[in-house]
Write a protein that holds these residues in place. Structure first.
Motif, PDB file in Angstrom:
ATOM      1  N   LYS A 134      34.790   5.757 -27.508  1.00  0.00           N
ATOM      2  CA  LYS A 134      34.276   7.067 -27.478  1.00  0.00           C
ATOM      3  C   LYS A 134      32.938   7.190 -28.580  1.00  0.00           C
ATOM      4  CE  LYS A 134      37.664   9.277 -25.169  1.00  0.00           C
ATOM      5  NZ  LYS A 134      38.737   9.634 -25.836  1.00  0.00           N
ATOM      6  N   ASP A 135      32.664   6.151 -29.134  1.00  0.00           N
ATOM      7  CA  ASP A 135      31.199   6.345 -29.760  1.00  0.00           C
ATOM      8  C   ASP A 135      29.991   6.353 -28.936  1.00  0.00           C
ATOM      9  OD1 ASP A 135      32.370   6.340 -32.237  1.00  0.00           O
ATOM     10  OD2 ASP A 135      32.658   4.143 -32.314  1.00  0.00           O
ATOM     11  N   PHE A 136      30.308   5.754 -27.785  1.00  0.00           N
ATOM     12  CA  PHE A 136      29.176   5.859 -26.788  1.00  0.00           C
ATOM     13  C   PHE A 136      28.724   7.079 -26.276  1.00  0.00           C
ATOM     14  CE2 PHE A 136      26.925   4.183 -22.705  1.00  0.00           C
ATOM     15  CZ  PHE A 136      26.144   3.484 -23.157  1.00  0.00           C
ATOM     16  N   PRO A 137      27.236   7.389 -26.276  1.00  0.00           N
ATOM     17  CA  PRO A 137      26.798   8.488 -25.955  1.00  0.00           C
ATOM     18  C   PRO A 137      27.307   9.193 -24.855  1.00  0.00           C
ATOM     19  CG  PRO A 137      25.035   7.132 -26.653  1.00  0.00           C
ATOM     20  CD  PRO A 137      26.005   6.194 -26.609  1.00  0.00           C
ATOM     21  N   LEU A 138      27.611   8.473 -23.864  1.00  0.00           N
ATOM     22  CA  LEU A 138      28.202   9.005 -22.444  1.00  0.00           C
ATOM     23  C   LEU A 138      29.715   8.806 -22.440  1.00  0.00           C
ATOM     24  CD1 LEU A 138      26.519   8.899 -19.303  1.00  0.00           C
ATOM     25  CD2 LEU A 138      28.747   7.693 -19.292  1.00  0.00           C
ATOM     26  N   ILE A 139      30.316   9.728 -22.033  1.00  0.00           N
ATOM     27  CA  ILE A 139      31.880   9.368 -22.110  1.00  0.00           C
ATOM     28  C   ILE A 139      32.265   9.743 -20.824  1.00  0.00           C
ATOM     29  CG2 ILE A 139      34.019  10.543 -22.908  1.00  0.00           C
ATOM     30  CD1 ILE A 139      32.317   9.344 -25.295  1.00  0.00           C
ATOM     31  N   ARG A 140      33.148   9.047 -20.308  1.00  0.00           N
ATOM     32  CA  ARG A 140      34.134   9.203 -18.814  1.00  0.00           C
ATOM     33  C   ARG A 140      35.383   9.084 -19.140  1.00  0.00           C
ATOM     34  NH1 ARG A 140      36.234   6.007 -14.951  1.00  0.00           N
ATOM     35  NH2 ARG A 140      36.145   7.163 -13.016  1.00  0.00           N
ATOM     36  N   ASP A 141      35.988  10.381 -18.768  1.00  0.00           N
ATOM     37  CA  ASP A 141      37.312  10.557 -18.760  1.00  0.00           C
ATOM     38  C   ASP A 141      37.969  10.264 -17.349  1.00  0.00           C
ATOM     39  OD1 ASP A 141      40.102  11.481 -18.939  1.00  0.00           O
ATOM     40  OD2 ASP A 141      39.419  13.229 -19.874  1.00  0.00           O
ATOM     41  N   SER A 142      38.587   9.155 -17.234  1.00  0.00           N
ATOM     42  CA  SER A 142      38.966   8.769 -15.877  1.00  0.00           C
ATOM     43  C   SER A 142      40.071   9.583 -15.196  1.00  0.00           C
ATOM     44  CB  SER A 142      39.518   7.196 -15.843  1.00  0.00           C
ATOM     45  OG  SER A 142      40.841   7.197 -16.691  1.00  0.00           O
ATOM     46  N   ALA A 143      40.762  10.297 -16.144  1.00  0.00           N
ATOM     47  CA  ALA A 143      42.080  11.145 -15.602  1.00  0.00           C
ATOM     48  C   ALA A 143      41.342  12.621 -14.956  1.00  0.00           C
ATOM     49  CB  ALA A 143      42.918  11.462 -16.852  1.00  0.00           C
ATOM     50  N   LYS A 144      40.019  12.627 -15.210  1.00  0.00           N
ATOM     51  CA  LYS A 144      39.398  13.818 -14.535  1.00  0.00           C
ATOM     52  C   LYS A 144      38.490  13.409 -13.369  1.00  0.00           C
ATOM     53  CE  LYS A 144      39.309  16.765 -18.471  1.00  0.00           C
ATOM     54  NZ  LYS A 144      38.705  17.316 -19.629  1.00  0.00           N
ATOM     55  N   CYS A 145      38.322  12.215 -13.161  1.00  0.00           N
ATOM     56  CA  CYS A 145      37.424  11.755 -11.993  1.00  0.00           C
ATOM     57  C   CYS A 145      38.315  12.162 -10.610  1.00  0.00           C
ATOM     58  CB  CYS A 145      37.419  10.295 -12.004  1.00  0.00           C
ATOM     59  SG  CYS A 145      36.522   9.626 -10.486  1.00  0.00           S
ATOM     60  N   ILE A 146      37.566  12.656  -9.453  1.00  0.00           N
ATOM     61  CA  ILE A 146      38.140  13.216  -8.284  1.00  0.00           C
ATOM     62  C   ILE A 146      37.743  11.889  -7.280  1.00  0.00           C
ATOM     63  CG2 ILE A 146      38.649  15.474  -9.035  1.00  0.00           C
ATOM     64  CD1 ILE A 146      36.046  16.328  -6.992  1.00  0.00           C
ATOM     65  N   LYS A 147      37.022  11.035  -7.645  1.00  0.00           N
ATOM     66  CA  LYS A 147      36.569   9.971  -6.663  1.00  0.00           C
ATOM     67  C   LYS A 147      35.484  10.469  -5.633  1.00  0.00           C
ATOM     68  CE  LYS A 147      40.423   8.152  -8.229  1.00  0.00           C
ATOM     69  NZ  LYS A 147      41.424   9.187  -9.198  1.00  0.00           N
ATOM     70  N   CYS A 148      34.659  11.540  -5.987  1.00  0.00           N
ATOM     71  CA  CYS A 148      33.595  12.138  -4.825  1.00  0.00           C
ATOM     72  C   CYS A 148      32.705  11.068  -4.783  1.00  0.00           C
ATOM     73  CB  CYS A 148      33.358  13.349  -5.478  1.00  0.00           C
ATOM     74  SG  CYS A 148      32.161  13.137  -6.962  1.00  0.00           S
ATOM     75  N   MET A 149      32.410  10.216  -5.691  1.00  0.00           N
ATOM     76  CA  MET A 149      31.524   9.052  -5.544  1.00  0.00           C
ATOM     77  C   MET A 149      30.087   9.393  -5.875  1.00  0.00           C
ATOM     78  SD  MET A 149      33.185   6.654  -3.907  1.00  0.00           S
ATOM     79  CE  MET A 149      34.984   7.066  -3.251  1.00  0.00           C
ATOM     80  N   ARG A 150      29.887  10.788  -6.299  1.00  0.00           N
ATOM     81  CA  ARG A 150      28.296  11.194  -6.531  1.00  0.00           C
ATOM     82  C   ARG A 150      27.856  10.402  -7.647  1.00  0.00           C
ATOM     83  NH1 ARG A 150      28.142  17.558  -7.339  1.00  0.00           N
ATOM     84  NH2 ARG A 150      28.537  18.487  -5.349  1.00  0.00           N
ATOM     85  N   CYS A 151      28.656   9.974  -8.732  1.00  0.00           N
ATOM     86  CA  CYS A 151      28.026   9.224  -9.972  1.00  0.00           C
ATOM     87  C   CYS A 151      27.437   7.977  -9.268  1.00  0.00           C
ATOM     88  CB  CYS A 151      29.055   9.121 -10.940  1.00  0.00           C
ATOM     89  SG  CYS A 151      30.417   8.375 -10.468  1.00  0.00           S
ATOM     90  N   ILE A 152      28.178   7.348  -8.435  1.00  0.00           N
ATOM     91  CA  ILE A 152      27.898   5.858  -8.089  1.00  0.00           C
ATOM     92  C   ILE A 152      26.554   6.086  -7.157  1.00  0.00           C
ATOM     93  CG2 ILE A 152      28.474   4.194  -6.439  1.00  0.00           C
ATOM     94  CD1 ILE A 152      31.556   4.778  -6.713  1.00  0.00           C
ATOM     95  N   GLN A 153      26.377   7.103  -6.402  1.00  0.00           N
ATOM     96  CA  GLN A 153      25.349   7.199  -5.213  1.00  0.00           C
ATOM     97  C   GLN A 153      24.046   7.679  -5.990  1.00  0.00           C
ATOM     98  OE1 GLN A 153      25.654   6.597  -1.999  1.00  0.00           O
ATOM     99  NE2 GLN A 153      27.662   7.562  -1.351  1.00  0.00           N
ATOM    100  N   ILE A 154      24.288   8.397  -7.071  1.00  0.00           N
ATOM    101  CA  ILE A 154      23.018   8.966  -7.975  1.00  0.00           C
ATOM    102  C   ILE A 154      22.453   7.604  -8.609  1.00  0.00           C
ATOM    103  CG2 ILE A 154      22.523  10.177 -10.162  1.00  0.00           C
ATOM    104  CD1 ILE A 154      21.993  11.960  -8.072  1.00  0.00           C
ATOM    105  N   CYS A 155      23.367   7.190  -9.302  1.00  0.00           N
ATOM    106  CA  CYS A 155      22.942   5.878  -9.937  1.00  0.00           C
ATOM    107  C   CYS A 155      22.367   4.737  -9.024  1.00  0.00           C
ATOM    108  CB  CYS A 155      24.417   5.269 -10.768  1.00  0.00           C
ATOM    109  SG  CYS A 155      23.551   4.102 -12.255  1.00  0.00           S
TER     110      CYS A 155
END
Ligand code: HC0
Ligand code: SF4
Length: 571
Positions: A134-155
């Motif tokens: 939680k100290d990292f500037p980018l936070i991911r909350d896996s419990a909210k992920c809907i597996k749409c894959m957008r993050c994978i594709q953008i990156c």
């Protein structure tokens, strides 16, 4: 052309058009969650289904093209039932605590669940969260992920960094940092593009607003804020202000009303950066050291993280100038602190940035006489700023234009355009021309380096007897391609500006989110409009910058300027 019917409307569209595009071109909106035009057209969410006459199974509209004679229904009872079922299944794997979610009110899943009148969650399961630093500037909350894959594709496709990947199989498949790494071990540039393309609140910046509230409440602390160029183009979008209404003067008013003591515009230190970086470039350029060419700009921390992890051998080619954010912090804790008679340790510096990587950049150290600390204490994104305004119950309509505070009040159009790709280069060329020839150019003379939406721009600029070969690039995938060309010797440049986010900071990962809509170009045009209407358009004419040199720094690249305004990127 292909002729078909959608919702009883006869339409005609070019061959190869997807059903979703065909509907949209004819004013029929099909709901979607995972779709991102040209980037994520994989029907992962199945929300965009439509019914086709004569076919039992529903078909997805984002990845199926139109066929002659098709008869389609986008909102039939069968479609609605299926869509509701799909969204309920997605919700069953999503942490539905909307009241405490950073994306509440701006969440595509929340909107579609409301639109479909989903009032019950028949498949709700207990969700376990993947651990996260939680100290990292980018936070991911896996419990909210809907597996749409957008993050994978953008990156992968846009930023070429492959930070995210799918892990597990079947119902257990989920997104996580690729190759089993922790996020802090990955090469994440912190550009934040995954955040601005997430349809829900699974990705966000670390929230630092509480630290600012604490500093404001601390009687010993003098809080000093700066507002980045690109923030003015977007903050109003979250508060219902039009582009004309959402002036930077109103942000200054809002910050004062939140309790901040002094407010400045980062465009001032963008002008200061030009004085340092422009002179540094001319020094390197006139020495004729071809092996250190091109010189790369150093103001984008997403790019700095990228070059350090992907091309460490090129780090010596970075300008040594700190970014405007860091320069301003250093000036606030020295020159400005002395002028108001406050110790640097009691100055609390806050920057409002369109950027997540700036939160990482602020760890950079400042050593000044007895003081050892940071130039910038806290970085807030544009989104965090608007959340603070809302949490203080300040109605946006009540904000008034307020001037910046003295000593570092002035800024020029050249500083303002830093926030759009090509702006740093254009501002540098305006001043380099003056430094070499002793005359100002036409301020509009260097538009050849402006964005045309392609991500890379190059131009040969005549300055006195010399020709400067300049290139400007935004987006890290584009940057990777450009560096490959440079390294293969296919192209030669003297000076290259790099911004990690497509379109520059206006498209930054800390900006207001509009699901799937790219606003960087429009916001950039807004900065050019502001520049055109500024009384001063040359950084070297900023009187407050000139006074800073005369009273404190002596001259660009002086010993003091090196101590406070430059850094060693190898350290
Ligand atoms: Fe930018 Fe900047 S232009 S990086 O995008 O150089 O974040 O807006 O503030 O520092 O000025 C961001 C924006 C800045 C800096 C400036 C530069
Ligand atoms: Fe931050 Fe701007 Fe760089 Fe994006 S382009 S990472 S917003 S500094």
């Amino acid at each position: 052309m292909v002729n078909l019917t959608i919702d009883n409307k006869p339409i005609s569209v070019p061959e190869g058009t997807t059903i979703m595009e065909a509907a949209s071109q004819n004013g029929i909106a099909i709901p979607k969650l995972c779709y991102l035009k040209g980037i994520n057209e994989i029907a992962a969410c199945r929300v965009c289904v439509v019914e086709m006459e004569g076919k039992e199974k529903l078909i997805t509209s984002c990845n199926n093209t139109v066929q002659e004679g098709m008869v389609l229904y986008t909102n039939s009872p069968k479609v609605r039932a299926d869509r509701r079922n799909t969204v309920q299944l997605i919700l069953s794997q999503h942490d539905c605590k909307c009241a405490t979610c950073v994306r509440s009110g701006n969440c595509s899943l929340q909107k579609i669940a409301n639109d479909l009148n989903i009032l019950e969650l028949p498949f709700q399961e207990r969700l376990e969260r993947q651990p996260w630093n939680k100290d990292f500037p980018l936070i991911r909350d896996s419990a909210k992920c809907i597996k749409c894959m957008r993050c994978i594709q953008i990156c992968d496709k846009v930023q070429s960094l492959n930070i995210w990947d799918l892990e597990g199989t079947g119902a257990r498949s989920t997104v996580n940092v690729s190759r089993g790494r922790k996020i802090e071990q990955s090469d994440c540039s912190l550009c934040g593009q995954c955040i601005t393309h997430c349809p829900v609140g699974a990705l966000r910046e670390r929230d630092d607003t509480e630290k600012v509230w604490e500093a404001i409440a601390d009687k010993k602390k003098v809080t000093v804020a700066q507002i980045a160029p690109a923030v003015r183009t977007a903050w109003g979008e979250a508060l219902g202000l039009s582009r004309e209404e959402a002036t930077v003067g109103k942000i200054a008013d809002a910050l004062h009303r939140l309790g901040v003591d002094y407010v400045f515009d980062t465009s001032f230190s963008a002008d200061l950066t030009i004085m340092e970086e422009g002179n540094e470039f001319l020094e390197r350029f006139t020495k004729g050291e071809t092996k250190v060419r091109p010189m790369f700009t150093s103001c984008c921390p997403g790019w700095i993280r990228f070059i350090k992890s992907q091309y460490p051998h090129l780090v010596p080619q970075l300008s040594t100038a700190k970014s405007p954010q860091q320069m301003f912090g250093a000036v606030m804790k020295t020159y400005f602190a002395e002028s108001i008679g406050v110790d640097p340790e009691n100055i609390f510096t806050v920057s409002i940035m369109p950027c997540v990587a700036k939160k990482g950049e602020s760890n950079m150290e400042l050593f000044y006489e007895e003081y050892a600390g940071h130039d910038t204490d806290v970085v807030l994104t544009t989104r965090e700023l608007t959340r603070m305004i809302r949490s203080a119950h300040i109605p946006a309509s009540s904000l008034e234009d307020r001037e910046f505070d003295r000593l570092m009040k002035e800024y020029t159009g050249a500083g303002v355009i830093f926030g759009v790709t090509g702006g740093v280069m254009e501002a540098a060329l305006r001043s380099a021309y003056y430094l070499v020839t002793g005359k100002n150019p036409d301020p509009n003379a260097f538009q050849a380096v402006r964005n045309d939406g392609k991500g890379v721009k190059s131009a040969e600029i005549q300055i006195g007897d010399a020709v400067v070969k300049a290139a400007v690039v935004s987006g890290l995938g584009n940057t990777r391609r450009l560096i490959s060309q440079i390294e293969r010797g296919e192209v030669h440049y003297d000076f290259v500006e790099v911004m990690a986010c497509p379109g520059g900071c206006v498209g930054g990962g800390g900006q207001i989110i509009h699901d799937g809509e790219e606003l960087a170009y429009e916001r950039g045009q807004n900065l050019y409009f502001l520049d055109r209407n500024m009384p001063l358009r040359f950084s070297h004419e900023n009187q407050d910058v000139l006074k800073l040199y005369a009273d404190y720094m002596e001259r660009p690249l002086s010993h003091k300027a090196h101590m406070l305004l430059h850094t060693d990127h190898n350290a």
